[in-house]
Each structure stands twice: as structure tokens, then as C-alpha cells.
Design an enzyme around this catalytic site. Structure first.
Site, PDB file in Angstrom:
ATOM      1  N   ARG A 141       0.602  -0.926   0.089  1.00  0.00           N
ATOM      2  CA  ARG A 141       0.159   0.502   0.181  1.00  0.00           C
ATOM      3  C   ARG A 141       0.820   1.399  -0.409  1.00  0.00           C
ATOM      4  O   ARG A 141       0.185   2.837   0.673  1.00  0.00           O
ATOM      5  CB  ARG A 141      -1.015  -0.190   1.244  1.00  0.00           C
ATOM      6  CG  ARG A 141      -1.847  -1.563   1.093  1.00  0.00           C
ATOM      7  CD  ARG A 141      -2.975  -1.097   0.220  1.00  0.00           C
ATOM      8  NE  ARG A 141      -3.306  -2.484  -0.095  1.00  0.00           N
ATOM      9  CZ  ARG A 141      -3.381  -3.505  -0.437  1.00  0.00           C
ATOM     10  NH1 ARG A 141      -2.580  -3.860  -1.297  1.00  0.00           N
ATOM     11  NH2 ARG A 141      -4.378  -4.405  -0.349  1.00  0.00           N
ATOM     12  N   SER A 183     -10.493   0.975   3.463  1.00  0.00           N
ATOM     13  CA  SER A 183      -9.692   0.640   4.969  1.00  0.00           C
ATOM     14  C   SER A 183      -9.131   2.161   5.829  1.00  0.00           C
ATOM     15  O   SER A 183      -9.016   2.967   5.050  1.00  0.00           O
ATOM     16  CB  SER A 183      -8.679  -0.475   4.520  1.00  0.00           C
ATOM     17  OG  SER A 183      -9.016  -1.827   3.957  1.00  0.00           O
ATOM     18  N   GLU A 253      -4.805   4.660   6.267  1.00  0.00           N
ATOM     19  CA  GLU A 253      -4.267   4.363   5.449  1.00  0.00           C
ATOM     20  C   GLU A 253      -6.200   5.786   4.042  1.00  0.00           C
ATOM     21  O   GLU A 253      -5.626   6.019   2.693  1.00  0.00           O
ATOM     22  CB  GLU A 253      -5.482   3.145   5.124  1.00  0.00           C
ATOM     23  CG  GLU A 253      -5.772   2.278   2.938  1.00  0.00           C
ATOM     24  CD  GLU A 253      -5.223   0.755   2.767  1.00  0.00           C
ATOM     25  OE1 GLU A 253      -5.635   0.768   2.072  1.00  0.00           O
ATOM     26  OE2 GLU A 253      -5.305   0.275   3.625  1.00  0.00           O
TER      27      GLU A 253
END
Length: 261
Positions: A141, A183, A253
Site C-alpha cells: 500500500r 479501509s 490508509e
């Protein structure tokens, strides 16, 4: 410089934010001093954002060439999947369950489990020209991309899989249907942010109209009319409690867009 008015309380997936004039990126000309927003799927926009910009529709394209699959950075993931199904191209089935456009997915190396956008990437085109995959640092990520991405080329291997498409649909079936930014926190190494949030008693916790979902604790959801301040207070509370109980620093995130950040 052309602009368009975007109301982030309607445009962003979490349904929070002001209505502001946003600069359009056209003809590869990137306005100075502006922050890029894609499809606004993983962002939380404050009432006082910095100057913002967005790719024009010129960057929403997909076509097959000899050197691979060319995709514009403003192309939605769902459109990529439809194209790959039609042309029997493998490895993009998971994009059907990832919201957003290609540019944002590349910036954060989006994915599901071990399936990530960088797996079959060949190169990207940015303000400074073409960059091969091995010139970019990337991990879970995250990437070293710090410029506006205009387009990318991917390997075009045969073999679209309906089974994989169905598997990814199933993986995402446990997600809440309320507006959210996906998320909220990245999973720490060898653990899950959702488990930690639940363990510190915040699953289902509400502040105003914002809540950590009782369907999946790592989703910060807007139950209707939620505010930036309410969202931020829940994010800070989760960080504080998880740090105190587990000595783990939760990493957002969701990208918080504010002049003060």
C-alpha cells in the site's frame, strides 16, 4: 486553466467535504501548488483544503497495443475489468472490487491480499516522462510515486478468469454498505487493523453520525450527515487506544486533506 466545481459531500465516497473549485489537468499541464484528487475514494477532505486538481476525461482510456495494455490514470477500475473480460486478459479481475481510478491505485499500490496493481505493471508516464517499474520503489500500500501519473502500461496476458472474479466478489462481501473511504488504517505487520480496533472497544463506536462500522471495524462509515471533525476524532481515538494497549502506531490508509496537515 480550466476548473470545475466539486462538492466533496457528494463526490467523495465518505460523503464529507466542501464544494470547491478544482483545477483540471489537461494536455499534460499540471498546475503548480495543487494537490491531486482522483475519484476521492480514500480521502477525507477538511473544510479548509489546499488548492486541488483532478485529471480531465482525456485520461480516461484503455487500449491494447503491441507493448501491452495502455490505461489512462483517470480510468475507473471497473472499466479495466470490463475491457479485460471482453478481450480475455488475465490478472485484473480483482479491480472490480476496488473503487477508484488507476492513478490513485498506482500511487498507493492498491490491491486485495497478494494481488496488487504493481504485480503486472511495466511502466508509468508522469510529468517527467516514462518510468519503468524497476525505477519505482513500492511495497504494501505504498510507492515512491510523487508526481501526477498520466497513464500506465501493463502486461497483457491471456486468460480472464470468472472464478477469480467471483472469489474477489466474495472477499468484499463482508464490507459495510454505508459511505466510507475504504479501509481506515493499514494492517500492521502480522496483524489486522480491524482486530485491533475491535480489541480496544471501538467497533460500532459513534461520534455524531460517524462510526467504526459494526460490520467491519476498520471501516469508518458515515451514517448520514457526518462531519470532518467527527471523523477525525474517531481516527485519533483509535490511534490513541491501540498505542496505549498494544504499543502499535496505526497508520492511516485514508488520506486526510487539510491545509494544516
Amino acid at each position: 486553466m480550466n476548473t470545475k466545481t466539486i462538492d466533496f459531500s457528494k463526490f467523495s465516497s465518505i460523503r464529507i467535504g466542501p464544494a470547491v473549485e478544482v483545477a483540471l489537468i489537461e494536455n499534460d499541464i499540471v498546475p503548480e501548488g495543487h494537490l491531486i484528487v482522483g475519484a476521492a475514494n480514500n480521502i477525507l477532505v477538511s473544510p479548509t483544503p489546499p488548492p486541488l486538481m483532478i485529471l480531465s476525461k482525456d485520461y480516461d482510456f484503455i487500449h491494447l497495443e503491441e507493448d501491452g495494455l495502455h490505461v489512462g490514470a483517470a480510468t475507473p477500475g471497473g472499466r479495466v475489468v470490463s475491457f479485460c473480460k471482453k478481450h480475455n486478459i488475465a490478472h485484473f479481475e480483482y479491480l472490480s472490487k476496488l473503487p477508484g481510478t488507476l492513478g490513485g491505485m498506482l500511487k498507493m499500490n492498491a490491491g486485495l491480499k497478494e494481488y496488487e496493481i504493481f504485480n503486472h505493471l511495466i511502466a508509468i508516464r508522469t510529468q517527467s516522462g516514462w518510468k519503468q517499474k524497476d525505477e519505482i520503489e513500492y511495497g504494501y500500500r505504498k510507492t515512491s510515486i510523487n508526481e501526477v501519473v498520466f497513464e500506465a502500461i501493463f502486461e497483457a496476458q491471456k486468460g480472464y478468469s470468472v472464478d477469480q472474479y467471483d472469489m474477489f466478489a466474495q472477499m468484499r462481501s463482508n464490507q459495510p454498505s454505508d459511505p466510507s473511504a475504504g479501509s481506515c488504517f493499514k494492517n500492521p505487520p502480522n496483524d489486522y487493523a480491524g482486530r485491533l480496533i475491535e480489541a480496544v472497544g471501538l467497533k460500532g463506536k459513534r461520534v455524531g453520525a460517524m462510526a467504526f462500522s459494526d460490520v467491519h471495524a476498520n471501516f469508518l462509515v458515515n451514517t448520514g450527515g457526518g462531519t470532518y471533525a467527527d471523523a477525525l476524532s474517531l481516527i485519533e481515538e483509535a490511534k490513541k487506544r491501540v498505542k496505549a494497549q498494544f504499543n502499535i502506531d496505526l497508520q492511516c490508509e485514508v488520506v486526510i486533506i487539510d491545509t494544516k496537515k
